[in-house]
Design a protein around this motif. Sequence first.
Motif, PDB file in Angstrom:
ATOM      1  N   ALA A  30       0.754  -0.990   0.026  1.00 58.05           N
ATOM      2  CA  ALA A  30       0.015   0.065   0.116  1.00 58.05           C
ATOM      3  C   ALA A  30       0.913   1.369   0.052  1.00 58.05           C
ATOM      4  O   ALA A  30       1.890   1.225   0.485  1.00 58.05           O
ATOM      5  N   ALA A  31       0.412   2.384  -0.713  1.00 54.71           N
ATOM      6  CA  ALA A  31       1.219   3.600  -0.564  1.00 54.71           C
ATOM      7  C   ALA A  31       0.867   4.195   0.749  1.00 54.71           C
ATOM      8  O   ALA A  31      -0.309   4.203   1.293  1.00 54.71           O
ATOM      9  N   ILE A  32       1.757   5.042   1.222  1.00 53.79           N
ATOM     10  CA  ILE A  32       1.667   5.706   2.544  1.00 53.79           C
ATOM     11  C   ILE A  32       1.251   7.147   2.138  1.00 53.79           C
ATOM     12  O   ILE A  32       1.598   7.900   1.217  1.00 53.79           O
ATOM     13  N   SER A  33       0.152   7.693   2.663  1.00 49.29           N
ATOM     14  CA  SER A  33      -0.282   8.974   2.844  1.00 49.29           C
ATOM     15  C   SER A  33       0.138   9.550   4.009  1.00 49.29           C
ATOM     16  O   SER A  33      -0.165   9.652   5.236  1.00 49.29           O
ATOM     17  N   LEU A  34       1.095  10.646   3.591  1.00 51.85           N
ATOM     18  CA  LEU A  34       1.992  11.293   4.476  1.00 51.85           C
ATOM     19  C   LEU A  34       1.162  12.588   4.926  1.00 51.85           C
ATOM     20  O   LEU A  34       0.537  13.099   4.421  1.00 51.85           O
ATOM     21  N   LEU A  35       1.371  12.761   6.270  1.00 47.61           N
ATOM     22  CA  LEU A  35       0.760  14.246   6.926  1.00 47.61           C
ATOM     23  C   LEU A  35       1.232  15.354   6.100  1.00 47.61           C
ATOM     24  O   LEU A  35       2.498  15.424   5.467  1.00 47.61           O
ATOM     25  N   ALA A  36       0.468  16.306   6.009  1.00 43.18           N
ATOM     26  CA  ALA A  36       0.722  17.345   4.934  1.00 43.18           C
ATOM     27  C   ALA A  36       1.427  18.590   5.482  1.00 43.18           C
ATOM     28  O   ALA A  36       1.547  19.650   4.748  1.00 43.18           O
ATOM     29  N   THR A  37       1.993  18.513   6.709  1.00 43.73           N
ATOM     30  CA  THR A  37       2.569  19.867   7.463  1.00 43.73           C
ATOM     31  C   THR A  37       3.770  20.138   6.627  1.00 43.73           C
ATOM     32  O   THR A  37       4.767  19.130   6.398  1.00 43.73           O
ATOM     33  N   PRO A  38       4.104  21.279   6.165  1.00 38.64           N
ATOM     34  CA  PRO A  38       5.413  21.550   5.435  1.00 38.64           C
ATOM     35  C   PRO A  38       6.359  21.727   6.522  1.00 38.64           C
ATOM     36  O   PRO A  38       6.401  21.829   7.507  1.00 38.64           O
ATOM     37  N   VAL A  85       7.786   6.673  18.282  1.00 41.45           N
ATOM     38  CA  VAL A  85       6.727   6.955  17.313  1.00 41.45           C
ATOM     39  C   VAL A  85       5.463   6.197  18.068  1.00 41.45           C
ATOM     40  O   VAL A  85       5.695   5.173  18.960  1.00 41.45           O
ATOM     41  N   ALA A  86       4.274   6.667  17.909  1.00 47.17           N
ATOM     42  CA  ALA A  86       2.772   6.374  18.726  1.00 47.17           C
ATOM     43  C   ALA A  86       2.545   5.054  17.710  1.00 47.17           C
ATOM     44  O   ALA A  86       1.867   4.334  18.216  1.00 47.17           O
ATOM     45  N   ASP A  87       2.682   5.027  16.556  1.00 44.71           N
ATOM     46  CA  ASP A  87       2.006   4.028  15.861  1.00 44.71           C
ATOM     47  C   ASP A  87       2.548   3.766  14.491  1.00 44.71           C
ATOM     48  O   ASP A  87       3.610   4.569  14.187  1.00 44.71           O
ATOM     49  N   VAL A  88       1.996   3.002  13.445  1.00 44.21           N
ATOM     50  CA  VAL A  88       2.561   2.687  12.231  1.00 44.21           C
ATOM     51  C   VAL A  88       2.460   4.028  11.311  1.00 44.21           C
ATOM     52  O   VAL A  88       3.232   4.372  10.700  1.00 44.21           O
ATOM     53  N   GLY A  89       1.471   4.805  11.429  1.00 42.63           N
ATOM     54  CA  GLY A  89       1.285   6.062  10.665  1.00 42.63           C
ATOM     55  C   GLY A  89       2.591   7.011  11.142  1.00 42.63           C
ATOM     56  O   GLY A  89       2.844   7.752  10.361  1.00 42.63           O
ATOM     57  N   ASP A  90       2.713   7.069  12.570  1.00 43.29           N
ATOM     58  CA  ASP A  90       3.897   8.216  12.876  1.00 43.29           C
ATOM     59  C   ASP A  90       4.858   7.579  12.282  1.00 43.29           C
ATOM     60  O   ASP A  90       5.735   8.428  11.842  1.00 43.29           O
ATOM     61  N   ALA A  91       5.139   6.239  12.219  1.00 40.49           N
ATOM     62  CA  ALA A  91       6.685   5.822  11.505  1.00 40.49           C
ATOM     63  C   ALA A  91       6.526   6.036   9.953  1.00 40.49           C
ATOM     64  O   ALA A  91       7.854   6.604   9.724  1.00 40.49           O
ATOM     65  N   SER A  92       5.280   6.079   9.424  1.00 39.71           N
ATOM     66  CA  SER A  92       5.398   6.557   8.041  1.00 39.71           C
ATOM     67  C   SER A  92       5.676   7.909   7.981  1.00 39.71           C
ATOM     68  O   SER A  92       6.533   8.294   6.955  1.00 39.71           O
ATOM     69  N   ALA A  93       5.079   8.783   8.607  1.00 38.51           N
ATOM     70  CA  ALA A  93       5.434  10.232   8.595  1.00 38.51           C
ATOM     71  C   ALA A  93       6.851  10.415   8.920  1.00 38.51           C
ATOM     72  O   ALA A  93       7.393  11.371   8.197  1.00 38.51           O
ATOM     73  N   LEU A  94       7.291   9.850   9.674  1.00 39.40           N
ATOM     74  CA  LEU A  94       8.787  10.054  10.337  1.00 39.40           C
ATOM     75  C   LEU A  94       9.689   9.762   9.074  1.00 39.40           C
ATOM     76  O   LEU A  94      10.577  10.448   8.743  1.00 39.40           O
ATOM     77  N   VAL A  95       9.425   8.582   8.205  1.00 44.44           N
ATOM     78  CA  VAL A  95      10.217   8.159   7.036  1.00 44.44           C
ATOM     79  C   VAL A  95       9.989   9.462   6.205  1.00 44.44           C
ATOM     80  O   VAL A  95      11.061   9.762   5.336  1.00 44.44           O
ATOM     81  N   GLY A  96       8.730   9.839   6.017  1.00 42.53           N
ATOM     82  CA  GLY A  96       8.565  10.898   4.893  1.00 42.53           C
ATOM     83  C   GLY A  96       9.500  12.078   5.184  1.00 42.53           C
ATOM     84  O   GLY A  96      10.161  12.616   4.492  1.00 42.53           O
ATOM     85  N   TYR A  97       9.395  12.386   6.617  1.00 40.73           N
ATOM     86  CA  TYR A  97      10.369  13.629   6.975  1.00 40.73           C
ATOM     87  C   TYR A  97      11.861  13.483   6.695  1.00 40.73           C
ATOM     88  O   TYR A  97      12.732  14.372   6.186  1.00 40.73           O
TER      89      TYR A  97
END
Length: 477
Positions: A30-38, A85-97
């Motif tokens: 699945a593709a990751i949907s990253l948080l949009a914060t610049p 990280v709080a969860d898998v979504g957090d981990a995804s956002a961190l990788v994006g950062y």
Amino acid sequence: MLNSSDRHPAQRTANAVSRRTFLAGSAAVAAISLLATPIASADDLSTLRRRLRGTVLLPGDAGFEDARKPWTLTIDQAVRAVVDVADVGDASALVGYARETGTSLSIQPTGHSATPAANGSILVRTRHLDEVRVDPERKIARVGAGVSWTQLHSLVAQGGLLALAGSAPGVGITGYTLGGGLSWFSRRYGWAAQSVRAIEGICADGARFRATTDSEPDLFWALRGGGGDYGLVTAIEFDLYPAPNMCGGSLRWPARHAPAVLAAFRETTNTAPEELAVWFNQSHFPGAPPLTGIDVMYLGEPAAARALLKPFAGIANRISDTLRPLRFDEIGTITNEPTAPGGGRQRATLLTTLTDDVIESFTAVSMTPLINIQIRHLGGALGRPSDTAAGPIKEPYLANLVGRGDTQTAVEAMQSRVATYLELLKPINSGRTPFTLLAPEQTAAQALPNDSISRLQTIKERRDPQRVFRSNYPVTD
């Protein structure tokens, strides 16, 4: 189905999705949907707090100094931040950062096997990825990346099963397995990594992966024994095995009997079945007398184990004997390894044989300032072909030299004594060290076969050319 409780509301949601995927056997990517914060800039780590739900600690924050410490406190990790990280979504956002800012991530669930390679990176803790599930009927376990063996032991034991755990229950399952995983039961079943069914995580490009023999086979191969240099692992699934009557314990003598005990160890291991694991020990802990002896694990009854240990029966002045029936969740009591971080170092190496000369010289040297010298019997299934990056271990023995101390002077004294032992072992030392036992000054190339290193470097270049992930022992510069 046996389950542990979930600690975080967001984790419960992620776990529910993960469970459905597990039960369905899905290998979808699945593709990751990253948080949009610049992101303000590569150096503005404070933006992480707006992107993540987990804890972000920066230098100067209360708790940062403790959070960055590894299990071995004599290793100084000069990291830019510590993220829990709080969860898998957090981990995804961190990788994006990390990808967007050119920052590297060093993932350390429990802080074991830390090295200076983490310097300059963001240190990632995964304790909230704490899913633990055991399916006794299918003989499969699923754990999140933050789970230690302690959290799994009782559930496995309740199902009348065993997992390929090591001797220290506090070690994280994921890091142990990514490094191959040498278990009490490896002579019978091989590397822990060989029992893995699936690994889930996040790639450097932000995509989630589920690696199996059929999906992402190169990544699946690399993550089983090649370390964690190729993705942020969030969960792992592996086989469990029926637990026959097992027994284990320790036998100890005064240190002066070390030559006789080591000779009996060699005699026993020359003909030992794969169900028997025996480790020779010399120890001198602070405040205690110097001792020698063996640690034992046997997949069978105590009477059968004692028959196999007959060469030790004639050694006089035995001080203690704790060999007894054990449950799987009691295996940590055999060696009683430390349960809290501390100072110290260890150095391990594989041995091609045990000769009379080595036995004589090895037991004649004063071990001070080391506190434990161990020789493990390997062989069995470990010597057979392996479809993992760890490859087979042809050497029948492993020597592990351990010291404890909190100062640089103590570390230097330990290293000097280790050098003395390595010189004595030179005629039978293959020069290879299992991945999870590498010392901070060693490299991945000293753990893995040459063909594995070459293939791992190719996989790293293809999957993470930006070096988003930096393991304790990177396979590339």
